[in-house]
Scaffold this motif. Structure first.
Motif, mmCIF file in Angstrom:
data_model
loop_
_atom_site.group_PDB
_atom_site.id
_atom_site.type_symbol
_atom_site.label_atom_id
_atom_site.label_comp_id
_atom_site.label_asym_id
_atom_site.label_seq_id
_atom_site.Cartn_x
_atom_site.Cartn_y
_atom_site.Cartn_z
ATOM 1 N N GLU A 86 -1.926 17.329 12.775
ATOM 2 C CA GLU A 86 -1.954 16.069 12.282
ATOM 3 C C GLU A 86 -3.502 15.989 11.330
ATOM 4 O OE1 GLU A 86 -1.033 12.468 14.651
ATOM 5 O OE2 GLU A 86 -3.149 11.822 14.200
ATOM 6 N N LEU A 87 -3.244 15.478 10.122
ATOM 7 C CA LEU A 87 -4.661 15.298 9.345
ATOM 8 C C LEU A 87 -4.753 13.899 9.260
ATOM 9 C CD1 LEU A 87 -3.996 17.965 6.815
ATOM 10 C CD2 LEU A 87 -5.812 18.144 8.829
ATOM 11 N N ASN A 88 -5.931 13.293 9.240
ATOM 12 C CA ASN A 88 -6.069 11.844 9.043
ATOM 13 C C ASN A 88 -7.083 11.806 7.950
ATOM 14 O OD1 ASN A 88 -4.503 10.115 11.468
ATOM 15 N ND2 ASN A 88 -5.787 11.956 12.555
ATOM 16 N N TYR A 89 -6.491 10.843 7.150
ATOM 17 C CA TYR A 89 -7.318 10.642 5.932
ATOM 18 C C TYR A 89 -7.928 9.321 5.755
ATOM 19 C CZ TYR A 89 -5.761 15.305 4.135
ATOM 20 O OH TYR A 89 -5.564 16.671 4.022
ATOM 21 N N THR A 90 -8.927 8.727 5.741
ATOM 22 C CA THR A 90 -9.374 7.479 5.809
ATOM 23 C C THR A 90 -9.250 7.170 4.271
ATOM 24 O OG1 THR A 90 -10.869 7.398 7.531
ATOM 25 C CG2 THR A 90 -11.174 5.752 5.978
ATOM 26 N N LEU A 91 -8.561 6.204 4.024
ATOM 27 C CA LEU A 91 -8.308 5.569 2.449
ATOM 28 C C LEU A 91 -9.743 4.797 1.898
ATOM 29 C CD1 LEU A 91 -4.691 4.425 2.794
ATOM 30 C CD2 LEU A 91 -5.458 6.492 1.735
ATOM 31 N N GLU B 163 -1.501 4.275 9.048
ATOM 32 C CA GLU B 163 -1.844 3.765 10.321
ATOM 33 C C GLU B 163 -3.272 3.090 9.902
ATOM 34 O OE1 GLU B 163 -2.108 6.595 13.635
ATOM 35 O OE2 GLU B 163 -0.134 6.863 13.502
ATOM 36 N N ASP B 164 -3.073 1.705 9.813
ATOM 37 C CA ASP B 164 -4.567 0.803 9.405
ATOM 38 C C ASP B 164 -4.872 1.542 8.060
ATOM 39 O OD1 ASP B 164 -4.519 -0.702 11.714
ATOM 40 O OD2 ASP B 164 -5.322 0.727 12.915
ATOM 41 N N ASP B 165 -6.098 2.002 7.881
ATOM 42 C CA ASP B 165 -6.579 2.333 6.689
ATOM 43 C C ASP B 165 -6.762 3.558 6.557
ATOM 44 O OD1 ASP B 165 -8.637 2.577 8.318
ATOM 45 O OD2 ASP B 165 -10.290 2.173 6.868
ATOM 46 N N ASN B 166 -5.497 4.508 7.463
ATOM 47 C CA ASN B 166 -5.640 5.937 7.389
ATOM 48 C C ASN B 166 -4.206 6.513 6.966
ATOM 49 O OD1 ASN B 166 -8.116 6.796 8.674
ATOM 50 N ND2 ASN B 166 -7.403 5.664 10.307
ATOM 51 N N LEU B 167 -4.412 7.501 6.055
ATOM 52 C CA LEU B 167 -3.016 8.154 5.569
ATOM 53 C C LEU B 167 -2.981 9.409 6.502
ATOM 54 C CD1 LEU B 167 -0.841 8.889 3.590
ATOM 55 C CD2 LEU B 167 -2.696 10.274 2.319
ATOM 56 N N VAL B 168 -1.694 9.364 7.290
ATOM 57 C CA VAL B 168 -1.888 10.406 8.280
ATOM 58 C C VAL B 168 -0.579 11.363 8.058
ATOM 59 C CG1 VAL B 168 -1.242 10.898 10.950
ATOM 60 C CG2 VAL B 168 -2.579 8.486 10.201
ATOM 61 N N LEU B 169 -0.958 12.541 7.859
ATOM 62 C CA LEU B 169 0.149 13.772 7.382
ATOM 63 C C LEU B 169 0.303 14.611 8.619
ATOM 64 C CD1 LEU B 169 -1.681 15.097 4.060
ATOM 65 C CD2 LEU B 169 0.183 13.291 4.485
ATOM 66 N N LEU B 170 1.451 14.684 9.227
ATOM 67 C CA LEU B 170 1.978 15.604 10.316
ATOM 68 C C LEU B 170 2.600 16.582 9.651
ATOM 69 C CD1 LEU B 170 1.916 15.754 13.445
ATOM 70 C CD2 LEU B 170 4.149 14.343 13.279
ATOM 71 N N ASP B 171 2.216 17.851 9.799
ATOM 72 C CA ASP B 171 2.876 19.087 9.116
ATOM 73 C C ASP B 171 3.881 19.461 10.007
ATOM 74 O OD1 ASP B 171 1.861 20.859 10.859
ATOM 75 O OD2 ASP B 171 0.047 21.466 9.603
ATOM 76 N N ASN B 172 4.552 20.338 9.301
ATOM 77 C CA ASN B 172 5.888 20.690 10.060
ATOM 78 C C ASN B 172 5.615 21.917 11.182
ATOM 79 O OD1 ASN B 172 7.817 19.553 8.319
ATOM 80 N ND2 ASN B 172 7.454 21.376 6.608
ATOM 81 N N ASN B 173 4.400 22.218 11.388
ATOM 82 C CA ASN B 173 3.713 22.893 12.710
ATOM 83 C C ASN B 173 3.265 22.052 13.642
ATOM 84 O OD1 ASN B 173 4.427 25.486 11.226
ATOM 85 N ND2 ASN B 173 2.405 25.394 10.002
ATOM 86 N N LEU C 182 0.768 -1.286 0.027
ATOM 87 C CA LEU C 182 0.103 0.150 0.036
ATOM 88 C C LEU C 182 0.940 1.186 -0.089
ATOM 89 C CD1 LEU C 182 -2.596 1.228 -0.112
ATOM 90 C CD2 LEU C 182 -2.844 1.005 2.581
ATOM 91 N N GLU C 183 2.062 1.258 1.003
ATOM 92 C CA GLU C 183 2.860 2.386 0.849
ATOM 93 C C GLU C 183 3.422 2.569 -0.872
ATOM 94 O OE1 GLU C 183 3.249 -0.245 3.004
ATOM 95 O OE2 GLU C 183 3.191 0.507 4.907
ATOM 96 N N GLY C 184 3.912 1.726 -1.271
ATOM 97 C CA GLY C 184 4.534 1.681 -2.591
ATOM 98 C C GLY C 184 3.384 2.328 -3.627
ATOM 99 N N LYS C 185 2.027 2.165 -3.423
ATOM 100 C CA LYS C 185 1.034 2.524 -4.289
ATOM 101 C C LYS C 185 0.921 3.983 -4.097
ATOM 102 C CE LYS C 185 -1.614 -1.478 -5.356
ATOM 103 N NZ LYS C 185 -2.877 -2.567 -5.076
ATOM 104 N N LEU C 186 0.987 4.360 -2.846
ATOM 105 C CA LEU C 186 0.866 5.919 -2.377
ATOM 106 C C LEU C 186 1.912 6.585 -2.843
ATOM 107 C CD1 LEU C 186 -0.723 5.283 1.049
ATOM 108 C CD2 LEU C 186 -1.936 6.303 -0.810
ATOM 109 N N VAL C 187 3.012 6.301 -2.796
ATOM 110 C CA VAL C 187 4.158 7.006 -3.182
ATOM 111 C C VAL C 187 3.959 7.642 -4.726
ATOM 112 C CG1 VAL C 187 6.754 6.937 -3.821
ATOM 113 C CG2 VAL C 187 5.899 5.881 -1.833
ATOM 114 N N GLY C 188 4.340 9.083 -4.759
ATOM 115 C CA GLY C 188 4.095 9.684 -5.929
ATOM 116 C C GLY C 188 3.581 10.798 -6.059
ATOM 117 N N LYS C 189 3.270 11.499 -7.332
ATOM 118 C CA LYS C 189 2.619 12.741 -7.520
ATOM 119 C C LYS C 189 1.037 12.205 -7.642
ATOM 120 C CE LYS C 189 3.072 16.952 -10.081
ATOM 121 N NZ LYS C 189 3.846 17.655 -10.864
#
Length: 156
Positions: free
Chosen positions: A118-123, A105-115, A41-48
């Motif tokens: 934390e944003l949690n996106y359910t895939l 984290e499980d079925d969530n894409l978690v973005l932790l910004d430089n500030n 899943l990580e491999g599929k997510l990597v990219g633009k």
């Protein structure tokens, strides 16, 4: 004590152990191939990823069509770059709209910004060429707090 395979062999006199063993090894190889060929899943997510669609379902708050339409226009002009090293950058047009680290984290894409936000996106869907997420949103407006769920679609 007999293993499950030996017990099965005893119930089927035509089986002499060796063919069952080879069949078991073949099945293991087949199962391994099925899971490894699909890629992680990580491999599929990597990219633009380029914003392709956006749907907001209001939970509470005022009806602000202009704000929602502006969100769609902004998403369609956006790019989400998920880098192999675990970093990300969000762009709207050429403008930086946040960067930091990403993780699963499980079925969530978690973005932790430089500030530290934390944003949690359910895939909802991840393929080689399509990414669909959903997450809760809330914003203060002059007419009151607007909240709901937003589904974001991306393509490559």
């Amino acid at each position: 004590m007999h293993s499950g395979i030996q017990s099965i062999n005893q119930n089927h006199p035509s089986s002499h152990g060796k063919p069952t063993f080879l069949l078991s090894i073949s099945m293991l190889i087949l199962l391994f191939s099925m899971f490894s060929c699909g890629g992680s899943l990580e491999g599929k997510l990597v990219g633009k990823w380029k914003g392709s669609d956006h749907m907001f379902v209001k939970g509470t708050g005022p009806d602000l069509v202009a704000t929602i339409d502006g969100g769609l226009a902004r998403h369609l002009a956006s790019t989400l770059n998920l880098n192999e090293d675990g970093t990300y950058q969000k762009l709207v047009g050429e403008y930086d709209n946040g960067s930091g680290i990403w993780m699963l984290e499980d079925d969530n894409l978690v973005l932790l910004d430089n500030n530290g936000n934390e944003l949690n996106y359910t895939l909802l869907k991840v393929t080689e060429n399509e990414l669909v997420t959903i997450h809760d949103v809330s914003m203060d407006t002059p007419s009151g707090e607007l909240s709901g769920k937003i589904t974001l679609s991306y393509t490559r």
